[in-house]
Design a protein around this motif. Structure first.
Motif, mmCIF file in Angstrom:
data_model
loop_
_atom_site.group_PDB
_atom_site.id
_atom_site.type_symbol
_atom_site.label_atom_id
_atom_site.label_comp_id
_atom_site.label_asym_id
_atom_site.label_seq_id
_atom_site.Cartn_x
_atom_site.Cartn_y
_atom_site.Cartn_z
ATOM 1 N N ARG A 87 0.842 -1.217 0.000
ATOM 2 C CA ARG A 87 0.000 0.000 0.000
ATOM 3 C C ARG A 87 0.865 1.250 0.000
ATOM 4 N N SER A 88 1.932 1.244 0.790
ATOM 5 C CA SER A 88 2.833 2.388 0.845
ATOM 6 C C SER A 88 3.496 2.637 -0.506
ATOM 7 N N LEU A 89 3.988 1.581 -1.136
ATOM 8 C CA LEU A 89 4.622 1.719 -2.452
ATOM 9 C C LEU A 89 3.610 2.223 -3.481
ATOM 10 N N ARG A 90 2.410 1.651 -3.469
ATOM 11 C CA ARG A 90 1.349 2.076 -4.394
ATOM 12 C C ARG A 90 1.060 3.562 -4.225
ATOM 13 N N ASP A 91 0.844 3.989 -2.977
ATOM 14 C CA ASP A 91 0.476 5.379 -2.727
ATOM 15 C C ASP A 91 1.595 6.334 -3.124
ATOM 16 N N THR A 92 2.845 5.955 -2.837
ATOM 17 C CA THR A 92 3.976 6.801 -3.227
ATOM 18 C C THR A 92 4.051 6.927 -4.739
ATOM 19 N N LEU A 93 3.952 5.800 -5.439
ATOM 20 C CA LEU A 93 4.057 5.845 -6.895
ATOM 21 C C LEU A 93 2.893 6.611 -7.518
ATOM 22 N N LEU A 94 1.685 6.423 -7.015
ATOM 23 C CA LEU A 94 0.538 7.115 -7.591
ATOM 24 C C LEU A 94 0.628 8.632 -7.425
ATOM 25 N N SER A 95 1.407 9.103 -6.459
ATOM 26 C CA SER A 95 1.562 10.545 -6.257
ATOM 27 C C SER A 95 2.873 11.091 -6.843
ATOM 28 N N THR A 96 3.633 10.266 -7.526
ATOM 29 C CA THR A 96 4.866 10.708 -8.176
ATOM 30 C C THR A 96 4.500 11.434 -9.469
ATOM 31 N N PRO A 97 5.022 12.654 -9.692
ATOM 32 C CA PRO A 97 4.602 13.443 -10.854
ATOM 33 C C PRO A 97 4.705 12.697 -12.191
ATOM 34 N N GLU A 98 5.790 11.986 -12.419
ATOM 35 C CA GLU A 98 5.943 11.279 -13.694
ATOM 36 C C GLU A 98 4.872 10.202 -13.864
ATOM 37 N N VAL A 99 4.489 9.548 -12.771
ATOM 38 C CA VAL A 99 3.450 8.524 -12.836
ATOM 39 C C VAL A 99 2.088 9.181 -13.027
ATOM 40 N N GLU A 100 1.861 10.284 -12.333
ATOM 41 C CA GLU A 100 0.584 10.996 -12.481
ATOM 42 C C GLU A 100 0.361 11.449 -13.918
ATOM 43 N N MET A 101 1.424 11.856 -14.604
ATOM 44 C CA MET A 101 1.304 12.384 -15.966
ATOM 45 C C MET A 101 1.474 11.326 -17.047
ATOM 46 N N ALA A 102 1.885 10.125 -16.685
ATOM 47 C CA ALA A 102 2.210 9.101 -17.678
ATOM 48 C C ALA A 102 0.980 8.625 -18.438
ATOM 49 N N GLY A 103 1.124 8.522 -19.740
ATOM 50 C CA GLY A 103 0.093 7.909 -20.558
ATOM 51 C C GLY A 103 0.276 6.404 -20.621
ATOM 52 N N THR A 104 1.534 5.972 -20.691
ATOM 53 C CA THR A 104 1.871 4.549 -20.767
ATOM 54 C C THR A 104 2.855 4.199 -19.670
ATOM 55 N N ILE A 105 2.546 3.144 -18.927
ATOM 56 C CA ILE A 105 3.412 2.682 -17.846
ATOM 57 C C ILE A 105 3.683 1.198 -18.055
ATOM 58 N N ALA A 106 4.957 0.847 -18.147
ATOM 59 C CA ALA A 106 5.344 -0.560 -18.182
ATOM 60 C C ALA A 106 5.539 -0.999 -16.737
ATOM 61 N N ALA A 107 4.936 -2.112 -16.370
ATOM 62 C CA ALA A 107 4.998 -2.587 -14.991
ATOM 63 C C ALA A 107 5.152 -4.102 -15.006
ATOM 64 N N TYR A 108 4.819 -4.747 -13.919
ATOM 65 C CA TYR A 108 4.925 -6.204 -13.831
ATOM 66 C C TYR A 108 3.955 -6.707 -12.773
ATOM 67 N N VAL A 109 3.611 -7.980 -12.871
ATOM 68 C CA VAL A 109 2.779 -8.623 -11.865
ATOM 69 C C VAL A 109 3.724 -9.322 -10.901
ATOM 70 N N SER A 110 3.683 -8.928 -9.654
ATOM 71 C CA SER A 110 4.593 -9.498 -8.659
ATOM 72 C C SER A 110 4.314 -10.981 -8.449
ATOM 73 N N ILE A 111 5.361 -11.691 -8.023
ATOM 74 C CA ILE A 111 5.227 -13.113 -7.691
ATOM 75 C C ILE A 111 5.887 -13.360 -6.339
ATOM 76 N N GLY A 112 5.491 -14.439 -5.711
ATOM 77 C CA GLY A 112 6.118 -14.854 -4.458
ATOM 78 C C GLY A 112 6.075 -13.765 -3.407
ATOM 79 N N ALA A 113 7.229 -13.510 -2.793
ATOM 80 C CA ALA A 113 7.328 -12.535 -1.710
ATOM 81 C C ALA A 113 7.677 -11.130 -2.199
ATOM 82 N N GLU A 114 7.683 -10.901 -3.519
ATOM 83 C CA GLU A 114 7.945 -9.549 -4.022
ATOM 84 C C GLU A 114 6.861 -8.596 -3.514
ATOM 85 N N PRO A 115 7.176 -7.300 -3.416
ATOM 86 C CA PRO A 115 6.120 -6.349 -3.065
ATOM 87 C C PRO A 115 4.948 -6.489 -4.040
#
Length: 174
Positions: free
Chosen positions: A11-39
């Motif tokens: 939740r902390s990582l999500r909230d920080t990233l969602l309020s990061t200016p580059e993420v707020e303005m991004a049209g396209t975001i490359a990400a990943y689906v976490s596995i195992g014990a990853e955040p």
């Protein structure tokens, strides 16, 4: 970490990233689906998608390179190799990551110069090599995974930032 601490970190990582200016303005975001014990990234992916961002997720190719396809919500994922969840949408090709405004990557650890330690397959090093120098590349980490120094090989790619629950977004000098 117990499941409650992992959920709070996600939740902390999500909230920080969602309020990061580059993420707020991004049209396209490359990400990943976490596995195992990853955040856990599932809440972040859903929030980005609901916000209207075009989210690209990787598919592992037989040569360990990454192909990319769009995320169209939680129901657009299916089991892939090595326990991964992958998008079911049509492939956009390995170079699709170059069109992203922000790239989020997994890491075992990152040092304070941005050197990223992955799982050893080189998949994300190849993907990061396709990303332009002005694009924000961010590793998602738990506290304690941002370290002072890591060993590096010539093919290793640095990230431009890391996000941790206690430090938030940490940008690295270029």
């Amino acid at each position: 970490m117990d499941s409650g601490a992992r959920a709070a970190a996600a939740r902390s990582l999500r909230d920080t990233l969602l309020s990061t200016p580059e993420v707020e303005m991004a049209g396209t975001i490359a990400a990943y689906v976490s596995i195992g014990a990853e955040p856990d990234t599932r809440g972040l992916l859903f929030a980005l998608w609901k916000r209207g961002a075009y989210v690209l997720l990787p598919r592992l190719l037989p040569d360990a390179d990454l192909d990319w396809a769009s995320y169209e919500g939680p129901d657009s994922l299916a089991p892939g190799p090595r326990g991964l969840l992958e998008p079911t949408e049509p492939s956009r090709g390995p170079d699709a990551v170059a069109s992203a405004d922000v790239v989020l990557v997994p890491a075992v650890a990152v040092d304070r110069t941005g050197m990223r330690l992955g799982r050893g397959g080189g998949s994300y090093d190849r993907a990061l090599a396709r990303v332009g120098p002005a694009i924000l590349t961010v590793a998602l980490l738990y506290d304690g995974e941002l370290v002072d120094a890591l060993p590096a090989e010539p093919h290793d790619q640095r990230v431009r930032a890391a996000v941790t629950p206690s430090e938030g977004l940490v940008r690295f000098p270029r």
